[in-house]
Every structure is written in C-alpha cells, then in structure tokens.
Design a protein around this motif. Structure first.
Motif, short mmCIF file in Angstrom:
data_model
loop_
_atom_site.label_atom_id
_atom_site.label_comp_id
_atom_site.label_asym_id
_atom_site.label_seq_id
_atom_site.Cartn_x
_atom_site.Cartn_y
_atom_site.Cartn_z
N VAL A 118 0.87 -1.18 0.00
CA VAL A 118 0.00 0.00 0.00
C VAL A 118 0.90 1.22 0.00
CG1 VAL A 118 -1.70 1.33 1.31
CG2 VAL A 118 -1.87 -1.17 1.22
N PHE A 119 0.64 2.14 -0.93
CA PHE A 119 1.36 3.41 -0.98
C PHE A 119 0.49 4.47 -0.31
CE2 PHE A 119 1.86 7.55 -3.06
CZ PHE A 119 3.16 7.82 -2.69
N GLU A 120 1.13 5.27 0.54
CA GLU A 120 0.40 6.34 1.20
C GLU A 120 1.24 7.61 1.19
OE1 GLU A 120 -2.33 6.73 5.07
OE2 GLU A 120 -0.29 6.06 5.48
N ASN A 121 0.60 8.70 0.79
CA ASN A 121 1.21 10.02 0.81
C ASN A 121 0.28 10.89 1.63
OD1 ASN A 121 1.85 12.73 0.16
ND2 ASN A 121 2.96 12.02 -1.64
N LEU A 122 0.64 11.16 2.88
CA LEU A 122 -0.25 11.87 3.81
C LEU A 122 -0.50 13.31 3.41
CD1 LEU A 122 1.03 10.47 7.22
CD2 LEU A 122 -1.08 9.91 6.02
N TRP A 123 0.52 14.01 2.92
CA TRP A 123 0.33 15.42 2.63
C TRP A 123 -0.48 15.65 1.35
CZ3 TRP A 123 5.06 13.02 2.68
CH2 TRP A 123 5.73 12.90 1.47
N ARG A 124 -0.62 14.62 0.51
CA ARG A 124 -1.48 14.74 -0.67
C ARG A 124 -2.74 13.88 -0.52
NH1 ARG A 124 2.71 13.50 -5.20
NH2 ARG A 124 0.99 13.76 -6.64
N THR A 125 -2.93 13.32 0.67
CA THR A 125 -4.07 12.46 1.01
C THR A 125 -4.32 11.38 -0.05
OG1 THR A 125 -5.71 13.99 0.09
CG2 THR A 125 -5.19 14.22 2.43
N ILE A 126 -3.25 10.66 -0.38
CA ILE A 126 -3.34 9.56 -1.35
C ILE A 126 -3.07 8.25 -0.60
CG2 ILE A 126 -2.27 8.49 -3.37
CD1 ILE A 126 -1.44 11.31 -4.26
N LYS A 127 -3.91 7.26 -0.87
CA LYS A 127 -3.68 5.92 -0.35
C LYS A 127 -4.10 4.97 -1.46
CE LYS A 127 -4.98 5.08 3.89
NZ LYS A 127 -5.76 4.66 5.06
N GLU A 128 -3.15 4.14 -1.93
CA GLU A 128 -3.41 3.25 -3.06
C GLU A 128 -2.97 1.83 -2.74
OE1 GLU A 128 -1.34 4.58 -6.54
OE2 GLU A 128 -2.05 6.63 -6.34
N LEU A 129 -3.79 0.88 -3.14
CA LEU A 129 -3.40 -0.53 -3.07
C LEU A 129 -2.61 -0.84 -4.32
CD1 LEU A 129 -3.53 -3.36 -1.82
CD2 LEU A 129 -5.70 -3.69 -3.00
N LYS A 130 -1.33 -1.17 -4.16
CA LYS A 130 -0.45 -1.43 -5.30
C LYS A 130 -0.37 -2.92 -5.64
CE LYS A 130 1.14 2.71 -6.14
NZ LYS A 130 1.04 3.33 -7.44
N SER A 131 -0.45 -3.78 -4.62
CA SER A 131 -0.27 -5.21 -4.85
C SER A 131 -1.01 -6.00 -3.77
CB SER A 131 1.22 -5.54 -4.83
OG SER A 131 1.44 -6.91 -4.93
N PHE A 132 -1.56 -7.15 -4.17
CA PHE A 132 -2.24 -8.05 -3.23
C PHE A 132 -2.05 -9.46 -3.77
CE2 PHE A 132 -5.40 -7.72 0.23
CZ PHE A 132 -5.77 -9.05 0.35
N VAL A 133 -0.99 -10.15 -3.32
CA VAL A 133 -0.55 -11.41 -3.92
C VAL A 133 -0.52 -12.50 -2.85
CG1 VAL A 133 1.32 -12.55 -5.16
CG2 VAL A 133 0.84 -10.14 -5.58
N ARG A 134 -1.06 -13.66 -3.19
CA ARG A 134 -1.02 -14.80 -2.27
C ARG A 134 0.40 -15.34 -2.17
NH1 ARG A 134 -5.25 -19.84 -2.17
NH2 ARG A 134 -4.39 -20.79 -0.31
N VAL A 135 0.84 -15.64 -0.95
CA VAL A 135 2.21 -16.14 -0.71
C VAL A 135 2.16 -17.36 0.20
CG1 VAL A 135 3.38 -13.93 -1.05
CG2 VAL A 135 2.58 -14.55 1.22
N GLN A 136 3.20 -18.17 0.08
CA GLN A 136 3.42 -19.29 0.99
C GLN A 136 4.52 -18.88 1.95
OE1 GLN A 136 1.84 -22.15 1.24
NE2 GLN A 136 0.54 -21.90 -0.55
N ILE A 137 4.33 -19.17 3.22
CA ILE A 137 5.35 -18.86 4.22
C ILE A 137 6.00 -20.16 4.64
CG2 ILE A 137 5.78 -17.96 6.51
CD1 ILE A 137 3.68 -15.92 6.06
N ASN A 138 7.32 -20.20 4.48
CA ASN A 138 8.08 -21.38 4.88
C ASN A 138 8.36 -21.31 6.37
OD1 ASN A 138 8.18 -22.19 2.21
ND2 ASN A 138 10.11 -21.12 1.85
#
Length: 140
Positions: A118-138
């Motif tokens: 998630v990218f967030e820029n507080l002074w420009r009030t931007i919040k964007e979901l950039k990636s949402f990927v399933r992962v395996q944790i070893n």
C-alpha cells in the motif's frame, strides 16, 4: 621590519578552519559502532522492518487493502493477523505487509497469507493498493 603579515594570518586561519571541519565531519574518536542496516532509514531507499507489528496504524493499512481487494474481487476476506511488515520511504511511504486472512464466505477455509503493498502520501491524502498477492510462508 615587521613580522606581522595579514595575508599569512588569513591563510593559517583558513587552514585551521578546514582542518576543524574535516575532523568534525569524519570523526576522530574511532570507537563508535556502525549498525547496518541503519536503525533509522534514510530519506529514500530500501525496505526496513517495523519494530512493532501491533501498531494500530499497520492494522488500518491492512484493513484498507482488504477492503479494496474485497470490492474488486467480490470476496469476503477478514484480517486474522499481521505476519510480517516492512516500509520504504519514497514520495510517501510504501507499506509491504504479509497478512493472514480468513475467507468468511467459505465454511471450512483455513488462513491464507497475502503480501500486500500500500502506498500512502499523507500530505497529498493519497492511499493506493499497489499489490495483493497470495504467498506461501516457509516455517523453517
């Protein structure tokens, strides 16, 4: 004949000033420990781990990403816990989190891990979901 030379005095004082600046800039004492990677990140650069995954701000970021993902994919994912987290300072902050979620629309669904950015820029009030990927944790 006078020994006093104003230009020579100026030259000596300038040399002493440069010497003082060099000593304070590069340090003379030696005994300091250098920690790599640095405890506090530079203004821009790579990802650094969070000290506290229980920070409510991180939970808010994860909930935001899940909400966006649920709307786009018509899912009912629910945050179970934060597994791992890192941040990167750019023209704002990139949050890279590994989260564990449950799919509440499936009865016998176990936890699933996703890596989100998630990218967030507080002074420009931007919040964007950039990636949402399933992962395996070893688990080693």
């Amino acid at each position: 004949m006078s020994i006093y030379c104003p230009n020579c005095l100026l030259l000596v004082l300038t040399a002493l000033l440069y010497l003082f600046v060099a000593i304070t800039a590069f340090g003379v004492g030696g005994g300091e420990e250098h920690l790599y990677p640095p405890k506090y990140p530079p203004l821009r650069g790579g990802y650094f781990p969070f000290d506290n995954l229980n920070d409510p701000r991180l939970r808010e970021i994860a909930e935001f990403a899940i909400s966006k993902y649920n709307k786009i994919h018509d899912q009912k994912l629910v945050l179970q816990k934060l597994v791992h987290g890192q941040f990167q300072i750019v023209e704002g902050t990139n949050y890279k989190l590994v989260i564990s979620v449950l799919n509440s629309s499936k009865v016998f669904s176990g936890p699933i891990n996703y890596e989100i950015i998630v990218f967030e820029n507080l002074w420009r009030t931007i919040k964007e979901l950039k990636s949402f990927v399933r992962v395996q944790i070893n688990k080693t």
